[in-house]
Design an enzyme around this catalytic site. Structure first.
Site, short mmCIF file in Angstrom:
data_model
loop_
_atom_site.label_atom_id
_atom_site.label_comp_id
_atom_site.label_asym_id
_atom_site.label_seq_id
_atom_site.Cartn_x
_atom_site.Cartn_y
_atom_site.Cartn_z
N ARG A 121 0.81 -1.23 0.00
CA ARG A 121 0.00 0.00 0.00
C ARG A 121 0.84 1.28 0.00
O ARG A 121 0.40 2.32 0.48
CB ARG A 121 -0.96 0.03 1.19
N LYS A 143 2.97 11.20 -11.28
CA LYS A 143 2.02 10.40 -12.06
C LYS A 143 2.70 9.08 -12.40
O LYS A 143 3.77 9.07 -12.99
CB LYS A 143 1.67 11.11 -13.37
N GLU A 185 9.76 17.95 -25.81
CA GLU A 185 9.10 18.36 -24.55
C GLU A 185 9.74 19.63 -24.01
O GLU A 185 9.06 20.52 -23.50
CB GLU A 185 9.17 17.26 -23.49
N LYS A 213 8.15 22.59 -14.11
CA LYS A 213 7.24 21.47 -13.85
C LYS A 213 6.97 21.35 -12.35
O LYS A 213 5.83 21.15 -11.92
CB LYS A 213 7.80 20.16 -14.41
N GLU A 223 -3.97 17.76 -11.49
CA GLU A 223 -4.45 18.26 -12.77
C GLU A 223 -5.90 18.71 -12.73
O GLU A 223 -6.75 18.28 -13.50
CB GLU A 223 -4.23 17.22 -13.89
N ARG A 227 -2.00 22.28 -14.29
CA ARG A 227 -1.13 21.20 -14.76
C ARG A 227 -1.43 20.84 -16.21
O ARG A 227 -0.56 20.34 -16.93
CB ARG A 227 -1.27 19.97 -13.84
N ASN A 231 0.30 20.09 -21.25
CA ASN A 231 -0.12 19.37 -22.45
C ASN A 231 -0.01 20.23 -23.71
O ASN A 231 -0.59 19.90 -24.74
CB ASN A 231 -1.56 18.87 -22.31
N HIS A 234 0.01 18.81 -27.24
CA HIS A 234 -0.31 17.40 -27.14
C HIS A 234 -1.63 16.99 -27.79
O HIS A 234 -1.82 15.83 -28.10
CB HIS A 234 -0.30 16.94 -25.67
N HIS A 238 -1.10 13.70 -30.02
CA HIS A 238 -1.68 12.38 -29.77
C HIS A 238 -2.39 11.86 -31.01
O HIS A 238 -2.29 10.67 -31.34
CB HIS A 238 -2.65 12.43 -28.58
N HIS A 250 6.87 10.31 -29.77
CA HIS A 250 6.04 11.25 -29.02
C HIS A 250 6.58 12.69 -29.06
O HIS A 250 5.86 13.61 -29.43
CB HIS A 250 5.89 10.77 -27.58
N1 LIG Z 1 4.48 10.11 -15.61
C1 LIG Z 1 4.49 11.14 -16.42
O1 LIG Z 1 4.19 12.28 -16.01
C2 LIG Z 1 4.92 10.94 -17.84
C3 LIG Z 1 5.15 12.07 -18.66
C4 LIG Z 1 5.59 11.85 -19.95
C5 LIG Z 1 5.77 10.56 -20.43
N2 LIG Z 1 5.51 9.49 -19.63
C6 LIG Z 1 5.72 8.10 -20.11
O2 LIG Z 1 7.10 7.92 -20.37
C7 LIG Z 1 7.25 6.91 -21.37
C8 LIG Z 1 8.26 7.39 -22.39
O3 LIG Z 1 9.46 7.66 -21.74
P1 LIG Z 1 10.84 7.88 -22.52
O4 LIG Z 1 10.62 8.82 -23.65
O5 LIG Z 1 11.84 8.22 -21.51
O6 LIG Z 1 11.10 6.49 -23.22
P2 LIG Z 1 11.53 5.05 -22.66
O7 LIG Z 1 11.47 4.99 -21.19
O8 LIG Z 1 10.74 4.06 -23.42
O9 LIG Z 1 13.06 4.96 -23.11
C9 LIG Z 1 13.39 4.95 -24.48
C10 LIG Z 1 14.53 3.94 -24.78
O10 LIG Z 1 15.77 4.47 -24.35
C11 LIG Z 1 16.45 3.51 -23.56
N3 LIG Z 1 17.27 4.26 -22.61
C12 LIG Z 1 16.83 4.96 -21.53
N4 LIG Z 1 17.85 5.62 -20.97
C13 LIG Z 1 18.95 5.33 -21.68
C14 LIG Z 1 20.30 5.74 -21.59
N5 LIG Z 1 20.72 6.61 -20.67
N6 LIG Z 1 21.18 5.23 -22.50
C15 LIG Z 1 20.77 4.39 -23.47
N7 LIG Z 1 19.50 3.99 -23.62
C16 LIG Z 1 18.60 4.46 -22.73
C17 LIG Z 1 15.35 2.67 -22.93
O11 LIG Z 1 15.83 1.40 -22.52
C18 LIG Z 1 14.37 2.60 -24.08
O12 LIG Z 1 14.72 1.56 -24.97
C19 LIG Z 1 5.87 6.64 -21.92
O13 LIG Z 1 5.41 5.42 -21.41
C20 LIG Z 1 5.03 7.80 -21.40
O14 LIG Z 1 3.68 7.45 -21.22
C21 LIG Z 1 5.09 9.67 -18.35
ZN LIG Z 2 4.47 14.59 -23.72
#
Ligand SMILES: NC(=O)c1ccc[n+]([C@@H]2O[C@H](COP(=O)([O-])OP(=O)(O)OC[C@H]3O[C@@H](n4cnc5c(N)ncnc54)[C@H](O)[C@@H]3O)[C@@H](O)[C@H]2O)c1
Ligand SMILES: [Zn+2]
Length: 346
Positions: A121, A143, A185, A213, A223, A227, A231, A234, A238, A250
């Protein structure tokens, strides 16, 4: 001694620090909450920083350290993976006093954060984002969640980390496309603040994005209002991702979405031509990203997708620029959006 930026996310007794800088991982050990005996490092194969983090924690000698790798595909951001992680936590006899550390991009920190939110929990989690997108966005703000076959991020929780460490050394091994996604971003933050981000070097710029942020999350954790400004770009992004079958990543789609939002704001007489040109300059000249949508996208399909995503009952909702900064604008006439999109895609 390398200089680090330290940013506080103010959330009352759940407040925490985000540290940004080269070699920032050196501060990890001292940021681990007291009382922990075991640490589970959740990461993926191919992230060199993860091994260094494990070595560092092991060398410090204060905890039993275990690394757990999850899959790299967006489909691995699933309830199945959460189940597997929790089984592993059980094997390791992790208790509520122990700590989970997510070392990776947004996929890892979303999954590690959600697993932490539900394990006993609520177990403390630290994030070490290793992508640029993770540093300026995903790892900050609490999030967490996973996808279902029905859609992205449908199951999740707000679960704030105990600390976030953005070690810029991680970016040295990041593939170029992932770097571009982060820049998409980052470009949105140029319009969220009056600051001249262009006058800053990259570490300072990343730290400034984190601060923006952090400040928005502090004022609107769940949000209800502000917040949503995060977006920016976005709404169309999307739709481009969905209709285009994810041919654009993205962050790349966000860059195009921001350029379109500027065009729409101009049509609605909210900003002038110079401000539209500033959008183009930031996205194309500064970050080297495209402002044009890929060929072959149909206005009708994009409109239908945006209409499905919309929250308002009449018209579409966009974050749009204005002389007073970004605003959430609801009920925008769909015909105007469609006509603007038509010329934008031409
Ligand atoms: N929680 C939130 O507020 C929030 C906001 C934006 C996005 N997200 C989520 O984040 C995800 C996307 O994240 P992302 O863009 O970081 O992509 P990701 O986490 O999928 O990473 C992209 C690729 O890069 C590789 N990688 C990561 N760090 C590395 C490094 N230092 N060296 C070499 N390779 C590396 C990973 O293994 C992966 O293959 C989505 O699922 C999205 O929904 C969440
Ligand atoms: Zn985004």
């Amino acid at each position: 001694m390398t200089q680090h930026h330290r940013i506080r996310v103010e959330l009352g007794e759940r407040s925490y620090d985000v540290v940004v800088g080269r070699s920032a991982r050196s501060l990890l050990v001292e940021l681990i909450p007291e009382g922990a005996r075991r640490i589970a490092v959740v990461s993926q194969k191919g992230i060199p920083l993860a091994a260094e983090i494990v070595d560092l924690l092991t060398a410090a000698g204060a905890h039993a350290v275990e690394r757990i790798d999850i899959g790299r595909d967006e489909t691995d951001k699933s309830l199945g993976t959460i189940g597997e992680l929790c089984e592993k936590f059980a094997e390791l006899q992790m208790t509520r006093q122990d700590v989970i550390i997510g070392v990776g991009g947004g996929l890892v920190t979303d999954v590690a954060g959600f697993a932490a939110a539900v394990w006993h929990r609520g177990t403390r989690v630290l994030h070490v984002p290793t992508t640029l997108l993770g540093m300026v966005d995903a790892a900050i703000g609490g999030k967490t969640g996973v996808n279902l076959a029905h859609g992205k991020n449908l199951v999740g929780a707000f679960w704030q980390p105990a600390a976030v460490i953005c070690d810029l050394d991680a970016l040295d091994t990041l593939p170029e496309r992932e770097l571009r996604c982060g820049l998409g971003e980052i470009s949105k933050y140029h319009f969220l603040t009056g600051d001249d981000l262009l006058a800053m070097d990259l570490p300072e710029r990343i730290a400034r994005c984190v601060r923006i942020k952090a400040e928005i999350v502090s004022s609107d954790e769940r949000e209800g209002g502000r917040r949503a400004l995060l977006n920016y770009g976005h709404t169309l992004a999307h739709a481009i991702e969905t209709v285009g079958g994810h041919s654009l990543a993205h962050g790349e789609a966000v860059a195009v979405g921001i350029a379109f939002a500027a065009r729409l704001a101009r049509i609605l007489n909210r900003i002038d031509d110079a401000r539209v040109e500033y959008h183009r300059t930031v996205i194309e000249d500064v970050y080297g990203l495209q402002t044009r949508a890929p060929a072959g996208l149909e206005v009708g399909a994009l409109m239908a997708t945006m209409a499905r995503d919309k929250k308002a009952l009449n018209g579409l909702t966009f974050v749009l620029d204005s002389p007073h900064g970004l605003e959430v604008v609801e009920k925008i006439d769909e015909d105007i959006v469609a006509r603007t999109l038509d010329t934008f895609l031409a």
